[in-house]
Design a protein around this motif. Structure first.
Motif, PDB file in Angstrom:
ATOM      1  N   ARG A  32     -11.172  -4.524  27.103  1.00  0.00           N
ATOM      2  CA  ARG A  32      -9.918  -3.884  27.506  1.00  0.00           C
ATOM      3  C   ARG A  32      -9.443  -2.994  26.351  1.00  0.00           C
ATOM      4  N   TRP A  33     -10.256  -2.031  25.973  1.00  0.00           N
ATOM      5  CA  TRP A  33     -10.029  -1.235  24.774  1.00  0.00           C
ATOM      6  C   TRP A  33      -8.756  -0.389  24.851  1.00  0.00           C
ATOM      7  N   LEU A  38      -3.462   0.675  22.578  1.00  0.00           N
ATOM      8  CA  LEU A  38      -2.006   0.761  22.734  1.00  0.00           C
ATOM      9  C   LEU A  38      -1.287  -0.302  21.902  1.00  0.00           C
ATOM     10  N   SER A  39      -1.921  -1.430  21.698  1.00  0.00           N
ATOM     11  CA  SER A  39      -1.339  -2.480  20.861  1.00  0.00           C
ATOM     12  C   SER A  39      -1.410  -2.113  19.386  1.00  0.00           C
ATOM     13  N   ILE A  45       0.503   3.650  13.098  1.00  0.00           N
ATOM     14  CA  ILE A  45       1.397   4.777  12.781  1.00  0.00           C
ATOM     15  C   ILE A  45       2.498   4.346  11.814  1.00  0.00           C
ATOM     16  N   LEU A  46       3.199   3.272  12.159  1.00  0.00           N
ATOM     17  CA  LEU A  46       4.336   2.835  11.345  1.00  0.00           C
ATOM     18  C   LEU A  46       3.908   2.481   9.918  1.00  0.00           C
ATOM     19  N   PHE A  47       2.930   1.615   9.792  1.00  0.00           N
ATOM     20  CA  PHE A  47       2.538   1.162   8.457  1.00  0.00           C
ATOM     21  C   PHE A  47       1.731   2.221   7.706  1.00  0.00           C
ATOM     22  N   GLY A  48       1.007   3.069   8.437  1.00  0.00           N
ATOM     23  CA  GLY A  48       0.330   4.188   7.780  1.00  0.00           C
ATOM     24  C   GLY A  48       1.330   5.133   7.134  1.00  0.00           C
ATOM     25  N   LEU A  49       2.378   5.493   7.882  1.00  0.00           N
ATOM     26  CA  LEU A  49       3.422   6.362   7.335  1.00  0.00           C
ATOM     27  C   LEU A  49       4.186   5.678   6.207  1.00  0.00           C
ATOM     28  N   TRP A  50       4.421   4.396   6.355  1.00  0.00           N
ATOM     29  CA  TRP A  50       5.115   3.626   5.322  1.00  0.00           C
ATOM     30  C   TRP A  50       4.312   3.645   4.023  1.00  0.00           C
ATOM     31  N   ASP A  51       3.011   3.410   4.122  1.00  0.00           N
ATOM     32  CA  ASP A  51       2.145   3.452   2.933  1.00  0.00           C
ATOM     33  C   ASP A  51       2.131   4.842   2.295  1.00  0.00           C
ATOM     34  N   ILE A  52       2.032   5.872   3.137  1.00  0.00           N
ATOM     35  CA  ILE A  52       2.018   7.246   2.612  1.00  0.00           C
ATOM     36  C   ILE A  52       3.311   7.531   1.863  1.00  0.00           C
ATOM     37  N   VAL A  87      -7.440  -5.925  10.864  1.00  0.00           N
ATOM     38  CA  VAL A  87      -6.710  -7.195  10.754  1.00  0.00           C
ATOM     39  C   VAL A  87      -5.925  -7.506  12.039  1.00  0.00           C
ATOM     40  N   PRO A  88      -5.185  -6.558  12.613  1.00  0.00           N
ATOM     41  CA  PRO A  88      -4.532  -6.882  13.890  1.00  0.00           C
ATOM     42  C   PRO A  88      -5.527  -7.171  15.020  1.00  0.00           C
ATOM     43  N   THR A  89      -6.656  -6.476  15.029  1.00  0.00           N
ATOM     44  CA  THR A  89      -7.674  -6.759  16.046  1.00  0.00           C
ATOM     45  C   THR A  89      -8.183  -8.185  15.909  1.00  0.00           C
ATOM     46  N   CYS A  90      -8.427  -8.613  14.673  1.00  0.00           N
ATOM     47  CA  CYS A  90      -8.879  -9.986  14.441  1.00  0.00           C
ATOM     48  C   CYS A  90      -7.802 -10.984  14.871  1.00  0.00           C
TER      49      CYS A  90
END
Length: 110
Positions: A32-33, A38-39, A45-52, A87-90
């Motif tokens: 169910r990719w 979507l999950s 996006i949020l944590f990528g921008l936060w890290d940047i 990590v979220p996928t796991c």
């Protein structure tokens, strides 16, 4: 050489620890990719921008000796982006595996 792959090695070990749940328990997370993508998108996006933003402000950095050297825009190492996917996928695989084995337990029916 090996030190440069340490972050990648941790991510690979996470995958090894969780991917076997997909075929063994038939949790269908990867099948169910679209649902998985979507999950993951909000986290990515949020944590990528936060890290940047944290890197740009000088609040956050990475040890270049432990990275492959592949850097995305905003000086974000590719390993960090992969972290937000792997990590979220796991975690989702683990949750769905528990749900597959103990569906009544998670619903509160003991």
């Amino acid at each position: 050489m090996w030190l440069r792959l340490s972050y990648v090695a941790v991510l690979v070990l996470c995958l090894i620890g969780a991917l076997w749940l997909e075929p063994l328990l038939k949790v269908n997370v990867l099948r169910r990719w679209r649902r998985l993508v979507l999950s993951l998108l909000p986290t990515l996006i949020l944590f990528g921008l936060w890290d940047i933003a944290a890197i740009a402000a000088g609040h956050w950095s990475y040890d270049p000796r432990q990275l492959t050297g592949i850097v995305l825009p905003g000086r974000l190492p590719i390993e960090e982006l992969l972290f937000f996917v792997i990590v979220p996928t796991c975690a989702i695989l683990g949750f769905e595996a528990v749900r597959a084995v103990r569906p009544h337990w998670l619903a509160g029916d003991e």
